[in-house]
Design a protein around this motif. Structure first.
Motif, mmCIF file in Angstrom:
data_model
loop_
_atom_site.group_PDB
_atom_site.id
_atom_site.type_symbol
_atom_site.label_atom_id
_atom_site.label_comp_id
_atom_site.label_asym_id
_atom_site.label_seq_id
_atom_site.Cartn_x
_atom_site.Cartn_y
_atom_site.Cartn_z
ATOM 1 N N VAL A 210 0.831 -1.207 0.000
ATOM 2 C CA VAL A 210 0.000 0.000 0.000
ATOM 3 C C VAL A 210 0.859 1.249 0.000
ATOM 4 C CG1 VAL A 210 -1.703 1.330 1.313
ATOM 5 C CG2 VAL A 210 -1.940 -1.154 1.114
ATOM 6 N N ASN A 211 1.843 1.314 0.895
ATOM 7 C CA ASN A 211 2.718 2.488 0.953
ATOM 8 C C ASN A 211 3.555 2.633 -0.314
ATOM 9 O OD1 ASN A 211 2.590 4.187 3.373
ATOM 10 N ND2 ASN A 211 2.962 2.295 4.495
ATOM 11 N N LYS A 212 4.047 1.538 -0.839
ATOM 12 C CA LYS A 212 4.844 1.600 -2.067
ATOM 13 C C LYS A 212 4.002 2.103 -3.236
ATOM 14 C CE LYS A 212 8.356 -1.889 -1.020
ATOM 15 N NZ LYS A 212 8.941 -3.196 -1.408
ATOM 16 N N THR A 213 2.757 1.661 -3.297
ATOM 17 C CA THR A 213 1.877 2.117 -4.377
ATOM 18 C C THR A 213 1.575 3.610 -4.257
ATOM 19 O OG1 THR A 213 0.846 -0.073 -4.510
ATOM 20 C CG2 THR A 213 -0.354 1.764 -5.477
ATOM 21 N N LEU A 214 1.281 4.060 -3.035
ATOM 22 C CA LEU A 214 0.989 5.483 -2.823
ATOM 23 C C LEU A 214 2.196 6.360 -3.144
ATOM 24 C CD1 LEU A 214 -1.062 5.309 0.507
ATOM 25 C CD2 LEU A 214 -1.942 5.636 -1.814
ATOM 26 N N ILE A 215 3.395 5.878 -2.820
ATOM 27 C CA ILE A 215 4.615 6.640 -3.131
ATOM 28 C C ILE A 215 4.859 6.662 -4.631
ATOM 29 C CG2 ILE A 215 7.130 6.669 -2.878
ATOM 30 C CD1 ILE A 215 6.759 5.595 -0.050
ATOM 31 N N SER A 216 4.635 5.515 -5.283
ATOM 32 C CA SER A 216 4.921 5.424 -6.723
ATOM 33 C C SER A 216 4.004 6.313 -7.555
ATOM 34 C CB SER A 216 4.796 3.967 -7.182
ATOM 35 O OG SER A 216 3.453 3.508 -7.048
ATOM 36 N N ILE A 217 2.761 6.537 -7.092
ATOM 37 C CA ILE A 217 1.846 7.388 -7.864
ATOM 38 C C ILE A 217 1.892 8.840 -7.388
ATOM 39 C CG2 ILE A 217 0.317 5.462 -8.396
ATOM 40 C CD1 ILE A 217 -1.545 6.359 -6.218
ATOM 41 N N GLY A 218 2.771 9.119 -6.422
ATOM 42 C CA GLY A 218 3.012 10.495 -6.001
ATOM 43 C C GLY A 218 2.042 11.066 -4.988
ATOM 44 N N LEU A 219 1.203 10.241 -4.369
ATOM 45 C CA LEU A 219 0.262 10.763 -3.379
ATOM 46 C C LEU A 219 0.958 11.098 -2.056
ATOM 47 C CD1 LEU A 219 -2.930 8.553 -3.899
ATOM 48 C CD2 LEU A 219 -2.537 10.901 -4.632
ATOM 49 N N ILE A 220 2.012 10.387 -1.735
ATOM 50 C CA ILE A 220 2.764 10.655 -0.505
ATOM 51 C C ILE A 220 4.254 10.636 -0.835
ATOM 52 C CG2 ILE A 220 1.014 9.754 1.061
ATOM 53 C CD1 ILE A 220 2.581 7.148 1.206
ATOM 54 N N ASP A 221 5.061 11.308 0.007
ATOM 55 C CA ASP A 221 6.507 11.344 -0.191
ATOM 56 C C ASP A 221 7.233 10.318 0.652
ATOM 57 O OD1 ASP A 221 6.265 13.510 -1.965
ATOM 58 O OD2 ASP A 221 6.236 14.944 -0.297
ATOM 59 N N GLN A 222 6.655 9.941 1.773
ATOM 60 C CA GLN A 222 7.270 8.950 2.644
ATOM 61 C C GLN A 222 6.179 8.058 3.223
ATOM 62 O OE1 GLN A 222 9.272 11.143 5.713
ATOM 63 N NE2 GLN A 222 7.381 12.080 6.498
ATOM 64 N N PRO A 223 6.541 6.854 3.664
ATOM 65 C CA PRO A 223 5.516 5.917 4.164
ATOM 66 C C PRO A 223 4.720 6.505 5.320
ATOM 67 C CG PRO A 223 7.618 4.796 3.846
ATOM 68 C CD PRO A 223 7.891 6.261 3.676
ATOM 69 N N VAL A 224 3.422 6.242 5.323
ATOM 70 C CA VAL A 224 2.556 6.655 6.416
ATOM 71 C C VAL A 224 2.293 5.447 7.319
ATOM 72 C CG1 VAL A 224 1.442 8.469 5.092
ATOM 73 C CG2 VAL A 224 0.489 6.172 5.041
ATOM 74 N N GLN A 225 2.040 5.713 8.571
ATOM 75 C CA GLN A 225 1.774 4.634 9.509
ATOM 76 C C GLN A 225 0.325 4.201 9.413
ATOM 77 O OE1 GLN A 225 2.678 5.454 13.603
ATOM 78 N NE2 GLN A 225 1.856 3.493 14.332
ATOM 79 N N ILE A 226 0.137 2.956 8.977
ATOM 80 C CA ILE A 226 -1.208 2.384 8.910
ATOM 81 C C ILE A 226 -1.369 1.309 9.970
ATOM 82 C CG2 ILE A 226 -2.920 1.294 7.404
ATOM 83 C CD1 ILE A 226 -1.393 2.349 5.025
ATOM 84 N N LEU A 227 -0.289 0.545 10.189
ATOM 85 C CA LEU A 227 -0.337 -0.445 11.259
ATOM 86 C C LEU A 227 -0.442 0.253 12.611
ATOM 87 C CD1 LEU A 227 2.382 -3.032 10.121
ATOM 88 C CD2 LEU A 227 -0.095 -3.229 9.933
ATOM 89 N N ASN A 228 -0.922 -0.503 13.593
ATOM 90 C CA ASN A 228 -1.127 0.015 14.950
ATOM 91 C C ASN A 228 -2.140 1.161 14.982
ATOM 92 O OD1 ASN A 228 0.812 -1.821 15.921
ATOM 93 N ND2 ASN A 228 2.462 -0.360 15.551
ATOM 94 N N THR A 229 -3.120 1.087 14.077
ATOM 95 C CA THR A 229 -4.197 2.075 14.050
ATOM 96 C C THR A 229 -5.539 1.334 13.970
ATOM 97 O OG1 THR A 229 -4.226 2.275 11.631
ATOM 98 C CG2 THR A 229 -2.730 3.745 12.861
ATOM 99 N N GLU A 230 -6.609 2.041 14.296
ATOM 100 C CA GLU A 230 -7.939 1.458 14.183
ATOM 101 C C GLU A 230 -8.293 1.155 12.734
ATOM 102 O OE1 GLU A 230 -10.889 3.809 16.110
ATOM 103 O OE2 GLU A 230 -9.886 3.805 18.056
ATOM 104 N N THR A 231 -7.753 1.934 11.815
ATOM 105 C CA THR A 231 -8.024 1.707 10.391
ATOM 106 C C THR A 231 -7.533 0.343 9.954
ATOM 107 O OG1 THR A 231 -7.864 4.076 9.927
ATOM 108 C CG2 THR A 231 -7.634 2.585 8.064
ATOM 109 N N ALA A 232 -6.318 -0.026 10.381
ATOM 110 C CA ALA A 232 -5.765 -1.331 10.018
ATOM 111 C C ALA A 232 -6.617 -2.458 10.574
ATOM 112 C CB ALA A 232 -4.331 -1.442 10.531
ATOM 113 N N VAL A 233 -7.037 -2.330 11.825
ATOM 114 C CA VAL A 233 -7.884 -3.354 12.441
ATOM 115 C C VAL A 233 -9.220 -3.455 11.713
ATOM 116 C CG1 VAL A 233 -9.075 -4.030 14.558
ATOM 117 C CG2 VAL A 233 -6.778 -3.037 14.681
ATOM 118 N N LEU A 234 -9.792 -2.319 11.370
ATOM 119 C CA LEU A 234 -11.081 -2.299 10.688
ATOM 120 C C LEU A 234 -10.999 -2.948 9.314
ATOM 121 C CD1 LEU A 234 -14.024 -1.340 10.694
ATOM 122 C CD2 LEU A 234 -13.234 0.866 9.820
#
Length: 282
Positions: free
Chosen positions: A132-156
């Motif tokens: 997920v982070n690699k895809t977001l970086i490759s299409i230019g939406l983010i510049d560095q990895p965002v934290q998704i693990l250890n969040t309610e979003t990941a659990v959901l």
């Protein structure tokens, strides 16, 4: 019903009644009684009646936050499973192609692998170096990895994926049992597709919606492995808390009180399901 009929019915229901008594009612009664005992660090518990365990669970801000988070995640899991599962169940129920069997198998397929395997798959996807982070970086939406693990979003996300089949199959059963002539009659009377769906198809699938929602809610509220691996210490839920209190802290009375609160929440949802089913459309 005559006496012989009542005796025969009792004979038929006695095996399942014994199973429920031994594996449901007896454990619930055991940890309910344990929740009223006093904790002792050396003896685990002392059989002295007290309500301090329930007072701690219901008044302590730490446990209040865990209860609220558990109910929130369970509700959102049920909601997103319904929103994503209903179109799939509708398509499967209305499909008459040879691919229907294959699609049904694809819905069942995730259940053939363990929860730990599927959860670790989400760790690979959502990690800092994950897809997920690699895809977001490759299409230019983010510049560095965002934290998704250890969040309610990941659990959901993981819970919706893992529990989706439990929503799809009650919906499929409810939709497949509907008489197609009812929809045709609505069309004959001038109702368009959207109105037919909203006023005919959707109300008639109420039983499947309630059953699927009750299943997903209870399973997600009591989940342990997925929140522990994807949420970590930052996303504590009631199931994790019970596990830690029993095996780490060894506070069995407090764990029993937490477990009773969890079971009470789950049984309340099931009671609402039966209440809604009785008042649903014929």
């Amino acid at each position: 019903m005559n006496t012989s009929g009542r005796l025969f019915s009792t004979f038929l229901f006695s095996p399942i009644g014994i199973v429920y008594l031994l594996f449901l009612l007896a454990p619930i009664g055991f940890f309910l009684s344990m929740s009223l005992f006093r904790y002792d660090a050396f003896e685990l518990y002392v059989p002295a009646l007290t309500t301090e365990n329930f007072e701690r669970v219901l008044t302590d801000g730490y446990y209040q936050e865990i209860i609220f988070r558990t109910l929130k995640i369970a509700f959102l899991t049920s909601l997103f499973s319904l929103l994503l599962g209903y179109p799939l169940a509708y398509f499967l129920a209305r499909s008459r192609t040879q691919w229907r069997g294959i699609l049904m198998f694809l819905v069942i397929a995730p259940l053939m692998s363990g929860i730990i395997v599927r959860t670790y798959g989400w760790i690979v996807l959502l990690g800092s170096d994950g897809a997920v982070n690699k895809t977001l970086i490759s299409i230019g939406l983010i510049d560095q990895p965002v934290q998704i693990l250890n969040t309610e979003t990941a659990v959901l996300l993981a819970l919706v994926h893992i529990l989706m089949p439990y929503m799809v199959f009650p919906l499929f059963s409810s939709l497949a049992s509907q008489d197609p002539d009812v929809e045709r009659a609505a069309g004959t009377l001038g109702a368009g597709r959207i109105r037919t769906f909203l006023e005919v198809t959707l109300p008639l699938s109420r039983t499947g919606i309630l059953m699927g929602s009750a299943l997903v809610f209870t399973l997600s509220a009591g989940s342990v492995v997925t929140p522990a691996l994807l949420g970590g210490k930052d996303v504590q839920m009631l199931g994790q808390q019970i596990y830690d209190l029993v095996l780490t802290t060894l506070n069995w009375p407090l764990a029993s009180a937490v477990a009773f609160v969890l079971v009470l929440c789950q049984f309340s949802i099931i009671a609402l399901y039966f209440r809604g089913g009785r008042h649903g459309p014929a």
